[in-house]
Motif scaffolding. Sequence first.
Motif, PDB file in Angstrom:
ATOM      1  N   GLN A  69     -22.096  -6.973   4.564  1.00  0.00           N
ATOM      2  CA  GLN A  69     -22.661  -6.466   3.448  1.00  0.00           C
ATOM      3  C   GLN A  69     -24.049  -5.570   3.430  1.00  0.00           C
ATOM      4  N   LEU A  70     -24.555  -5.794   4.840  1.00  0.00           N
ATOM      5  CA  LEU A  70     -25.689  -4.928   5.314  1.00  0.00           C
ATOM      6  C   LEU A  70     -25.208  -3.588   5.434  1.00  0.00           C
ATOM      7  N   MET A  71     -24.098  -3.524   6.293  1.00  0.00           N
ATOM      8  CA  MET A  71     -23.542  -2.360   6.355  1.00  0.00           C
ATOM      9  C   MET A  71     -23.052  -1.460   5.363  1.00  0.00           C
ATOM     10  N   SER A  72     -22.631  -2.173   4.420  1.00  0.00           N
ATOM     11  CA  SER A  72     -21.931  -1.468   2.876  1.00  0.00           C
ATOM     12  C   SER A  72     -23.345  -1.084   2.223  1.00  0.00           C
ATOM     13  N   ASP A  73     -24.369  -1.825   2.043  1.00  0.00           N
ATOM     14  CA  ASP A  73     -25.488  -1.489   1.343  1.00  0.00           C
ATOM     15  C   ASP A  73     -26.085   0.045   2.245  1.00  0.00           C
TER      16      ASP A  73
ATOM     17  N   HIS B   1     -23.231   7.735   0.833  1.00  0.00           N
ATOM     18  CA  HIS B   1     -21.954   8.058   0.753  1.00  0.00           C
ATOM     19  C   HIS B   1     -21.461   7.174  -0.480  1.00  0.00           C
ATOM     20  N   TYR B   2     -20.388   7.888  -1.058  1.00  0.00           N
ATOM     21  CA  TYR B   2     -19.578   6.872  -2.232  1.00  0.00           C
ATOM     22  C   TYR B   2     -18.573   6.308  -1.585  1.00  0.00           C
ATOM     23  N   LEU B   3     -18.432   4.927  -1.534  1.00  0.00           N
ATOM     24  CA  LEU B   3     -17.425   4.208  -0.997  1.00  0.00           C
ATOM     25  C   LEU B   3     -16.252   4.281  -1.759  1.00  0.00           C
ATOM     26  N   ASP B   4     -16.060   4.644  -2.912  1.00  0.00           N
ATOM     27  CA  ASP B   4     -14.995   4.598  -4.009  1.00  0.00           C
ATOM     28  C   ASP B   4     -14.533   3.295  -3.987  1.00  0.00           C
ATOM     29  N   MET B   5     -13.008   2.880  -3.443  1.00  0.00           N
ATOM     30  CA  MET B   5     -12.764   1.694  -3.790  1.00  0.00           C
ATOM     31  C   MET B   5     -12.450   0.813  -2.519  1.00  0.00           C
ATOM     32  N   VAL B   6     -13.211   1.110  -1.436  1.00  0.00           N
ATOM     33  CA  VAL B   6     -13.253   0.696  -0.085  1.00  0.00           C
ATOM     34  C   VAL B   6     -13.636  -1.145  -0.354  1.00  0.00           C
TER      35      VAL B   6
ATOM     36  N   ILE C 239     -14.734   8.538   5.411  1.00  0.00           N
ATOM     37  CA  ILE C 239     -15.446   8.638   4.058  1.00  0.00           C
ATOM     38  C   ILE C 239     -15.421  10.019   3.765  1.00  0.00           C
ATOM     39  N   GLY C 240     -14.729  10.435   2.474  1.00  0.00           N
ATOM     40  CA  GLY C 240     -14.503  11.723   2.169  1.00  0.00           C
ATOM     41  C   GLY C 240     -13.899  12.476   3.208  1.00  0.00           C
TER      42      GLY C 240
END
Length: 341
Positions: free
Chosen positions: A193-197, A203-208, A224-225
């Motif tokens: 979750q820390l990495m995701s934040d 970056h836009y993580l879309d549906m990751v 990503i992208g």
Amino acid sequence: MFKTKTLPSVFEASNAELVDVSDSLLTGLKIGHNGRSYVVGELALLEGNAPHKGINNAPSDLDYRLLLQAALAVTKAGAEEPMYVTTGFPSSTYAAHRDTAEELVKGTHVIDLDGRTFGKSPDTSIRVEVDQVEIIPEIEGFTFGVRQGEPRERDPFFAVGLGYGTMEAALSLPSGIVQRTTASASGLQYATQLMSDRLQKEHYLDMVTEHQLDMAMRKGSIVIGRKKMDLTEMRQDVLSTYYEDIVSPTLKRAFDDADFGRARKMYVGGGGALFDELVDAFTDEFGDVLSLEVVPNPASFISQGYALHAADANGGHRARAVGLDIGNANTVINLLREESV
């Protein structure tokens, strides 16, 4: 000694007609449940849009029931029946889920599959008989594996299981676990979750999904992208934060100086033990007072402990013993095999 099968603990509802997309049941799981079809495990990662699973699900949850059916269907080909199954839950939820899980796992299961995914008929049913079930705390499965499997430890030791949903810890004596020292806290999901934040700030993580982020952290990179990003530096940072925020304080509360006078070894397992960054953090904190050991096959070790427990609890019937770990990252099945002479 062990035959291990692993599937990612993810699923997704799917009405897609999937034909010959896999070469085996393990990688082609499409299960019918309550009138709906779901892709599970590797097939969900391949054909799904946002494969997912909740954290530390109850036996009544769809996630748990689908993964249980998937695991039993995969186990059918390797274990004699009726099966003897041992599985478990984190210490924090064990008491709440034990009776419900035993009732759910024990008995006759008829699992409906769409066999077209791996070259079979669309209406494939697998019947599985489970005669006896033992539900134990995860940390007990871990310590059982240390004492009854490799490395067959006979002395007191500290046990730490670094799972995705929870970390579990306890002091194990030859007579059993010291219940006062049993601890349960947030698992590797905290670091993910820390990495995701941090990634979402730029970056836009879309549906990751969370599972996909966990896999990316293990690989050390993510796309990503349409650009590949190196995550090794960020991984070091979030794992260090996880250790400092969660792991170290939990162990300080669980173990006192008298405990460190009783044991000279600490065994670490679970998927977190595959990260050198976390193992190094344990060594830095405990290396002067303990011998630190990473258990063999750390990601599947609890399931191995469950399998050994299943055989022990049922008169040594190894061919019927099944260790089943319905984990938050992966579901791991272990069967016992006689060693070659």
